[in-house]
Design a protein around this motif. Structure first.
Motif, PDB file in Angstrom:
ATOM      1  N   LEU A   1       0.810  -1.213   0.000  1.00  0.00           N
ATOM      2  CA  LEU A   1       0.000   0.000   0.000  1.00  0.00           C
ATOM      3  C   LEU A   1       0.847   1.269   0.000  1.00  0.00           C
ATOM      4  CD1 LEU A   1      -2.697  -1.076   2.613  1.00  0.00           C
ATOM      5  CD2 LEU A   1      -3.052  -0.794   0.150  1.00  0.00           C
ATOM      6  N   THR A   2       2.024   1.207   0.613  1.00  0.00           N
ATOM      7  CA  THR A   2       2.839   2.421   0.765  1.00  0.00           C
ATOM      8  C   THR A   2       3.992   2.516  -0.220  1.00  0.00           C
ATOM      9  OG1 THR A   2       4.306   1.356   2.354  1.00  0.00           O
ATOM     10  CG2 THR A   2       2.420   2.574   3.247  1.00  0.00           C
ATOM     11  N   GLY A   3       4.460   1.376  -0.707  1.00  0.00           N
ATOM     12  CA  GLY A   3       5.718   1.326  -1.443  1.00  0.00           C
ATOM     13  C   GLY A   3       6.817   0.919  -0.492  1.00  0.00           C
ATOM     14  N   ASP A   4       7.942   0.512  -1.045  1.00  0.00           N
ATOM     15  CA  ASP A   4       9.009  -0.083  -0.240  1.00  0.00           C
ATOM     16  C   ASP A   4       9.967   0.934   0.370  1.00  0.00           C
ATOM     17  OD1 ASP A   4      10.229  -2.473   0.761  1.00  0.00           O
ATOM     18  OD2 ASP A   4      11.869  -2.120  -0.644  1.00  0.00           O
ATOM     19  N   ASP A   5       9.875   2.196  -0.008  1.00  0.00           N
ATOM     20  CA  ASP A   5      10.848   3.175   0.483  1.00  0.00           C
ATOM     21  C   ASP A   5      10.363   3.896   1.747  1.00  0.00           C
ATOM     22  OD1 ASP A   5       8.873   4.574  -0.870  1.00  0.00           O
ATOM     23  OD2 ASP A   5      10.249   6.066  -1.667  1.00  0.00           O
ATOM     24  N   VAL A   6       9.720   3.145   2.629  1.00  0.00           N
ATOM     25  CA  VAL A   6       9.221   3.681   3.889  1.00  0.00           C
ATOM     26  C   VAL A   6       9.702   2.809   5.037  1.00  0.00           C
ATOM     27  CG1 VAL A   6       7.168   4.639   2.768  1.00  0.00           C
ATOM     28  CG2 VAL A   6       7.048   2.380   3.839  1.00  0.00           C
ATOM     29  N   GLY A   7       9.406   3.249   6.219  1.00  0.00           N
ATOM     30  CA  GLY A   7       9.739   2.482   7.420  1.00  0.00           C
ATOM     31  C   GLY A   7       8.498   2.228   8.243  1.00  0.00           C
ATOM     32  N   THR A   8       8.654   2.368   9.537  1.00  0.00           N
ATOM     33  CA  THR A   8       7.556   2.140  10.453  1.00  0.00           C
ATOM     34  C   THR A   8       7.374   3.382  11.313  1.00  0.00           C
ATOM     35  OG1 THR A   8       6.724   0.626  12.167  1.00  0.00           O
ATOM     36  CG2 THR A   8       9.093   0.985  12.114  1.00  0.00           C
ATOM     37  N   PRO A   9       6.159   3.742  11.608  1.00  0.00           N
ATOM     38  CA  PRO A   9       4.904   3.013  11.521  1.00  0.00           C
ATOM     39  C   PRO A   9       4.228   3.191  10.163  1.00  0.00           C
ATOM     40  CG  PRO A   9       4.511   5.099  12.599  1.00  0.00           C
ATOM     41  CD  PRO A   9       5.996   5.027  12.332  1.00  0.00           C
ATOM     42  N   ILE A  10       3.350   2.264   9.881  1.00  0.00           N
ATOM     43  CA  ILE A  10       2.469   2.357   8.721  1.00  0.00           C
ATOM     44  C   ILE A  10       1.044   2.295   9.250  1.00  0.00           C
ATOM     45  CG2 ILE A  10       1.612   1.173   6.664  1.00  0.00           C
ATOM     46  CD1 ILE A  10       4.485   0.160   6.193  1.00  0.00           C
ATOM     47  N   ILE A  11       0.217   3.210   8.798  1.00  0.00           N
ATOM     48  CA  ILE A  11      -1.201   3.197   9.148  1.00  0.00           C
ATOM     49  C   ILE A  11      -1.983   2.963   7.875  1.00  0.00           C
ATOM     50  CG2 ILE A  11      -3.152   4.570   9.956  1.00  0.00           C
ATOM     51  CD1 ILE A  11      -1.296   5.898  11.937  1.00  0.00           C
TER      52      ILE A  11
ATOM     53  N   TYR B   1      -0.249   5.128   4.777  1.00  0.00           N
ATOM     54  CA  TYR B   1       0.886   6.040   4.817  1.00  0.00           C
ATOM     55  C   TYR B   1       1.894   5.541   5.821  1.00  0.00           C
ATOM     56  CZ  TYR B   1      -1.257   9.860   2.182  1.00  0.00           C
ATOM     57  OH  TYR B   1      -1.805  10.622   1.209  1.00  0.00           O
ATOM     58  N   PHE B   2       3.149   5.847   5.558  1.00  0.00           N
ATOM     59  CA  PHE B   2       4.196   5.726   6.550  1.00  0.00           C
ATOM     60  C   PHE B   2       4.033   6.925   7.472  1.00  0.00           C
ATOM     61  CE2 PHE B   2       8.606   7.501   7.238  1.00  0.00           C
ATOM     62  CZ  PHE B   2       8.861   6.772   8.390  1.00  0.00           C
ATOM     63  N   GLY B   3       3.916   6.657   8.758  1.00  0.00           N
ATOM     64  CA  GLY B   3       3.784   7.722   9.736  1.00  0.00           C
ATOM     65  C   GLY B   3       2.394   7.773  10.312  1.00  0.00           C
ATOM     66  N   PRO B   4       2.102   8.812  11.047  1.00  0.00           N
ATOM     67  CA  PRO B   4       2.979   9.929  11.309  1.00  0.00           C
ATOM     68  C   PRO B   4       4.102   9.563  12.284  1.00  0.00           C
ATOM     69  CG  PRO B   4       0.965  10.200  12.567  1.00  0.00           C
ATOM     70  CD  PRO B   4       0.797   8.969  11.714  1.00  0.00           C
ATOM     71  N   VAL B   5       5.255  10.114  12.029  1.00  0.00           N
ATOM     72  CA  VAL B   5       6.385   9.978  12.938  1.00  0.00           C
ATOM     73  C   VAL B   5       6.282  11.147  13.901  1.00  0.00           C
ATOM     74  CG1 VAL B   5       8.895   9.964  13.146  1.00  0.00           C
ATOM     75  CG2 VAL B   5       7.786   8.829  11.198  1.00  0.00           C
ATOM     76  N   ILE B   6       6.027  10.844  15.163  1.00  0.00           N
ATOM     77  CA  ILE B   6       5.862  11.892  16.165  1.00  0.00           C
ATOM     78  C   ILE B   6       6.810  11.622  17.325  1.00  0.00           C
ATOM     79  CG2 ILE B   6       3.513  12.550  15.560  1.00  0.00           C
ATOM     80  CD1 ILE B   6       2.448  10.644  17.657  1.00  0.00           C
ATOM     81  N   THR B   7       7.321  12.673  17.899  1.00  0.00           N
ATOM     82  CA  THR B   7       8.248  12.504  19.014  1.00  0.00           C
ATOM     83  C   THR B   7       7.546  12.601  20.356  1.00  0.00           C
ATOM     84  OG1 THR B   7       8.813  14.847  18.967  1.00  0.00           O
ATOM     85  CG2 THR B   7      10.236  13.341  17.729  1.00  0.00           C
ATOM     86  N   ALA B   8       6.362  13.181  20.380  1.00  0.00           N
ATOM     87  CA  ALA B   8       5.565  13.258  21.602  1.00  0.00           C
ATOM     88  C   ALA B   8       4.119  12.945  21.230  1.00  0.00           C
ATOM     89  CB  ALA B   8       5.667  14.636  22.232  1.00  0.00           C
TER      90      ALA B   8
END
Length: 188
Positions: free
Chosen positions: A119-129, A141-148
Motif C-alpha cells: 500500500l505504501t511502497g518499499d521506500d518507507v519504514g515504520t509506523p504504517i497506518i 501512509y508511513f507515519g505519522p512519525v511523532i516525538t511526543a
C-alpha cells in the motif's frame, strides 16, 4: 509514540486497531555481524513470539503484548529479557517464547509486511497506518512519525488531518527534519 496516539484516538473515532508486524531485519537486511544486525534480530525474534500468540489467541492480546514489548525496549532499554516472564505477566502462555527461534513464523511476518508495503511502497519504514478512506479504497501512509504523543483535541486533529490527506488522490508525502528524539513519557 504513534501507537500510543492511535490508542487514544481509537475510542473517539470508532477505530478497530490491528497490530501488524514489520521486521526491520527483513526490510533492511543488515549484514550479519554489523552493529545494526543484532538489535533488529532481537526485535525480529519478538515478532515471531507475537505471531505465535496471534495464531493461538487471535487479535485480543496483541495490543497489550505490543505495549509490553515496546515498554521493555523503549522505556527499559532492554533487548535481552525473559520473554516467557513477560508473557506470563500478561496472562499468556510462556511457551510462546520458544517461537522466537521458529522461522516458521517468518511467513506470517512477511505476509503482513507485503500487505503494508504494497500500500505504501518499499521506500518507507515504520509506523504504517492503513485505513479505508471515505470512498472505501484501502490506503496507507508511513507515519505519522511523532516525538511526543498529542493528547485530547490535538490527538483528534492529527487523526482527522491524516484521514483528510488520505482522501486526496495524488498526495504522497510531508516531511521535515526531525530535531528531537522520542519523548516516551510515563510507562504505558
Amino acid at each position: 509514540m504513534t501507537a500510543r496516539w492511535a490508542v487514544e484516538v481509537a475510542p473517539q473515532r470508532n477505530l478497530d486497531i490491528r497490530w501488524k508486524p514489520i521486521s526491520l531485519l527483513l526490510k533492511n537486511e543488515p549484514e550479519p555481524g554489523s552493529d545494526y544486525h543484532d538489535p533488529v534480530m532481537k526485535t525480529h525474534r519478538m515478532l515471531r513470539v507475537m505471531e505465535s500468540v496471534r495464531a493461538a489467541e487471535g487479535e485480543a492480546p496483541m495490543k497489550d503484548l505490543y505495549f509490553a514489548l515496546g515498554t521493555a525496549v523503549h522505556h527499559d532499554k532492554q533487548l535481552d529479557f525473559d520473554i516467557g516472564d513477560l508473557l506470563s505477566g500478561l496472562g499468556l502462555d510462556p511457551g510462546h517464547a520458544a517461537a522466537a527461534d521458529d522461522v516458521g513464523f517468518d511467513a506470517a511476518i512477511e505476509a503482513s509486511m507485503d500487505d503494508g508495503l504494497g500500500l505504501t511502497g518499499d521506500d518507507v519504514g515504520t509506523p504504517i497506518i492503513a485505513v479505508k478512506r471515505s470512498d472505501g479504497e484501502r490506503v496507507a501512509y508511513f507515519g505519522p512519525v511523532i516525538t511526543a504523543r498529542p493528547e485530547g483535541d490535538k490527538a483528534l486533529l492529527l487523526w482527522d488531518s491524516l484521514m483528510a490527506m488520505m482522501d486526496i488522490d495524488g498526495f504522497w508525502e510531508l516531511k521535515r527534519t526531525r530535531t528531537e528524539g522520542p519523548q516516551f513519557g510515563d510507562r504505558p
